[in-house]
Design a protein around this motif. Structure first.
Motif, mmCIF file in Angstrom:
data_model
loop_
_atom_site.group_PDB
_atom_site.id
_atom_site.type_symbol
_atom_site.label_atom_id
_atom_site.label_comp_id
_atom_site.label_asym_id
_atom_site.label_seq_id
_atom_site.Cartn_x
_atom_site.Cartn_y
_atom_site.Cartn_z
ATOM 1 N N LYS A 1 0.843 -1.193 0.000
ATOM 2 C CA LYS A 1 0.000 0.000 0.000
ATOM 3 C C LYS A 1 0.882 1.247 0.000
ATOM 4 O O LYS A 1 1.678 1.464 0.920
ATOM 5 C CB LYS A 1 -0.922 0.019 1.228
ATOM 6 N N LEU A 2 0.740 2.052 -1.047
ATOM 7 C CA LEU A 2 1.493 3.292 -1.199
ATOM 8 C C LEU A 2 0.513 4.428 -1.482
ATOM 9 O O LEU A 2 -0.576 4.202 -2.010
ATOM 10 C CB LEU A 2 2.501 3.161 -2.347
ATOM 11 N N PRO A 3 0.880 5.668 -1.130
ATOM 12 C CA PRO A 3 -0.084 6.772 -1.245
ATOM 13 C C PRO A 3 -0.308 7.236 -2.685
ATOM 14 O O PRO A 3 0.640 7.397 -3.454
ATOM 15 C CB PRO A 3 0.553 7.880 -0.406
ATOM 16 N N LYS A 4 -1.572 7.469 -3.026
ATOM 17 C CA LYS A 4 -1.902 8.099 -4.312
ATOM 18 C C LYS A 4 -1.710 9.608 -4.217
ATOM 19 O O LYS A 4 -1.487 10.283 -5.213
ATOM 20 C CB LYS A 4 -3.347 7.775 -4.704
ATOM 21 N N SER A 5 -1.817 10.123 -3.000
ATOM 22 C CA SER A 5 -1.582 11.547 -2.763
ATOM 23 C C SER A 5 -1.263 11.754 -1.294
ATOM 24 O O SER A 5 -1.603 10.922 -0.444
ATOM 25 C CB SER A 5 -2.809 12.382 -3.154
ATOM 26 N N ILE A 6 -0.587 12.862 -0.990
ATOM 27 C CA ILE A 6 -0.341 13.271 0.390
ATOM 28 C C ILE A 6 -0.600 14.769 0.489
ATOM 29 O O ILE A 6 -0.414 15.501 -0.485
ATOM 30 C CB ILE A 6 1.095 12.931 0.861
ATOM 31 N N SER A 7 -1.032 15.212 1.671
ATOM 32 C CA SER A 7 -1.418 16.619 1.830
ATOM 33 C C SER A 7 -0.697 17.252 3.015
ATOM 34 O O SER A 7 -0.802 16.758 4.144
ATOM 35 C CB SER A 7 -2.931 16.745 2.039
ATOM 36 N N TRP A 8 0.058 18.321 2.741
ATOM 37 C CA TRP A 8 0.643 19.117 3.800
ATOM 38 C C TRP A 8 -0.443 20.011 4.399
ATOM 39 O O TRP A 8 -1.289 20.546 3.675
ATOM 40 C CB TRP A 8 1.766 19.992 3.269
ATOM 41 N N HIS A 9 -0.413 20.167 5.728
ATOM 42 C CA HIS A 9 -1.417 20.980 6.414
ATOM 43 C C HIS A 9 -0.772 22.179 7.099
ATOM 44 O O HIS A 9 0.373 22.112 7.537
ATOM 45 C CB HIS A 9 -2.150 20.142 7.472
ATOM 46 N N LYS A 10 -1.525 23.233 7.196
ATOM 47 C CA LYS A 10 -1.121 24.350 8.030
ATOM 48 C C LYS A 10 -1.206 23.898 9.481
ATOM 49 O O LYS A 10 -2.020 23.042 9.840
ATOM 50 C CB LYS A 10 -2.041 25.545 7.791
ATOM 51 N N SER A 11 -0.371 24.487 10.335
ATOM 52 C CA SER A 11 -0.379 24.045 11.728
ATOM 53 C C SER A 11 0.267 25.072 12.633
ATOM 54 O O SER A 11 1.025 25.933 12.182
ATOM 55 C CB SER A 11 0.361 22.712 11.878
ATOM 56 N N GLU A 12 -0.044 24.937 13.900
ATOM 57 C CA GLU A 12 0.627 25.663 14.976
ATOM 58 C C GLU A 12 0.991 24.625 16.030
ATOM 59 O O GLU A 12 0.131 24.192 16.799
ATOM 60 C CB GLU A 12 -0.273 26.752 15.554
ATOM 61 N N GLY A 13 2.237 24.192 16.041
ATOM 62 C CA GLY A 13 2.628 23.108 16.926
ATOM 63 C C GLY A 13 1.908 21.831 16.523
ATOM 64 O O GLY A 13 1.952 21.413 15.373
ATOM 65 N N ASN A 14 1.205 21.206 17.484
ATOM 66 C CA ASN A 14 0.437 19.999 17.200
ATOM 67 C C ASN A 14 -1.004 20.313 16.833
ATOM 68 O O ASN A 14 -1.820 19.399 16.686
ATOM 69 C CB ASN A 14 0.455 19.060 18.408
ATOM 70 N N ASN A 15 -1.335 21.592 16.697
ATOM 71 C CA ASN A 15 -2.670 21.993 16.283
ATOM 72 C C ASN A 15 -2.708 22.024 14.752
ATOM 73 O O ASN A 15 -2.228 22.965 14.121
ATOM 74 C CB ASN A 15 -3.019 23.370 16.856
ATOM 75 N N ILE A 16 -3.268 20.970 14.158
ATOM 76 C CA ILE A 16 -3.272 20.821 12.704
ATOM 77 C C ILE A 16 -4.531 21.463 12.135
ATOM 78 O O ILE A 16 -5.641 21.190 12.589
ATOM 79 C CB ILE A 16 -3.191 19.334 12.319
ATOM 80 N N MET A 17 -4.336 22.289 11.101
ATOM 81 C CA MET A 17 -5.446 23.036 10.514
ATOM 82 C C MET A 17 -5.678 22.591 9.070
ATOM 83 O O MET A 17 -5.478 21.425 8.755
ATOM 84 C CB MET A 17 -5.148 24.526 10.638
ATOM 85 N N GLY A 18 -6.102 23.493 8.199
ATOM 86 C CA GLY A 18 -6.499 23.132 6.848
ATOM 87 C C GLY A 18 -5.340 22.741 5.950
ATOM 88 O O GLY A 18 -4.168 22.940 6.264
ATOM 89 N N ILE A 19 -5.689 22.196 4.789
ATOM 90 C CA ILE A 19 -4.696 21.738 3.817
ATOM 91 C C ILE A 19 -3.967 22.926 3.187
ATOM 92 O O ILE A 19 -4.599 23.899 2.764
ATOM 93 C CB ILE A 19 -5.362 20.895 2.711
#
Length: 267
Positions: free
Chosen positions: A214-232
């Motif tokens: 199993k390998l990724p068809k896509s990956i998405s970087w997210h905006k964040s503040e520390g461990n607070n993960i926000m939108g793509i």
């Protein structure tokens, strides 16, 4: 510790039965397999199994994939045993021959840092299997909370002198039910050489089966503040993926005569 004890008992019983006889091939293979399994935390083993198994991955010799962009498609070929690499982007070729990173750029188009990019997208793409490489240390980490869901994880650090940036840290988080990888957190220390507290976050939620892996068809970087993960922030696609048990050969990754050897860029 329980697994280690069972392994020692196995060796003791075997020794009593066989005396000074040399171990046959099947017994040697069994011991090697147990030793390999002992080198990973139980949780990571389950993650690897959920993605097709480390044994299946290690049987593969060559990985190819395309990374399309709005301007041009980047074509990657990687030797999975040596991590030699060739990347073709239009008229530009970049490669790693096992010793040097090289760039063939007849039209002077490449403006990036070839050493920084060596194996970079391969590493993100080949998760979680690259986190089972030698020279890696594993430790516990608190669960990651995202949108009301809790993901258990494993912290990954590297031994001294391992890789281009041994002070980098990775945090792999997985689904507690399926054990499929969901999030990757990582720090970057390449140019400064100093440990960083800034964690970048990638979401893995779009998988495909390639030769039983199993390998990724896509990956998405997210905006964040520390461990607070926000939108793509951005999504990267992968296409035309192949895994092969055949090697391309050293000549395929060798530096072309007119290519230049890359040098590390400073800040």
């Amino acid at each position: 510790m329980k697994t280690i004890s069972l392994f020692l008992i196995f060796l003791t019983v075997l020794s009593c039965k066989e005396g000074n006889k040399p171990l046959n091939k099947d017994v040697k293979t069994e011991i090697e397999n147990v030793a390999v399994k002992l080198s990973y935390p139980a949780e990571l083993e389950k993650v690897l199994e959920a993605h097709g198994g480390i044994e299946n991955w290690k049987e593969q010799k060559t990985l190819t994939f395309n990374k399309p962009t709005p301007e041009v498609t980047e074509a990657y070929t990687v030797d999975l045993q040596s991590r030699k690499e060739k990347v073709v982007v239009g008229t530009v070729e970049r490669g790693f021959d096992g010793e040097n990173v090289w760039v063939l750029d007849p039209e002077n188009q490449f403006k990036g840092d070839a050493i920084f990019y060596k194996n970079l997208y391969f590493y993100f793409y080949a998760m979680p299997f690259v986190l089972a490489d030698s020279g890696i240390n594993y430790s516990e980490v608190e669960n990651l909370e995202v949108d009301g869901a809790s993901y258990p994880g494993v912290k990954i650090t590297f031994g001294e002198g391992v890789g281009t940036s041994p002070k980098d840290e990775y945090f792999l988080y997985y689904d507690a039910t399926t054990y499929q990888m969901v999030w990757l957190g990582y720090t970057v220390t390449y140019r400064t050489g100093e440990k960083s507290d800034k964690i970048s976050w990638i979401q893995y939620d779009n998988w495909e089966d390639v030769s039983g892996v199993k390998l990724p068809k896509s990956i998405s970087w997210h905006k964040s503040e520390g461990n607070n993960i926000m939108g793509i922030a951005k999504t990267v696609l992968f296409e035309n993926v192949t895994l092969s048990k055949k090697e391309m050969g050293d000549s395929y990754y060798a530096k072309p005569e007119s290519a230049t050897i890359a040098k590390k860029k400073s800040n």
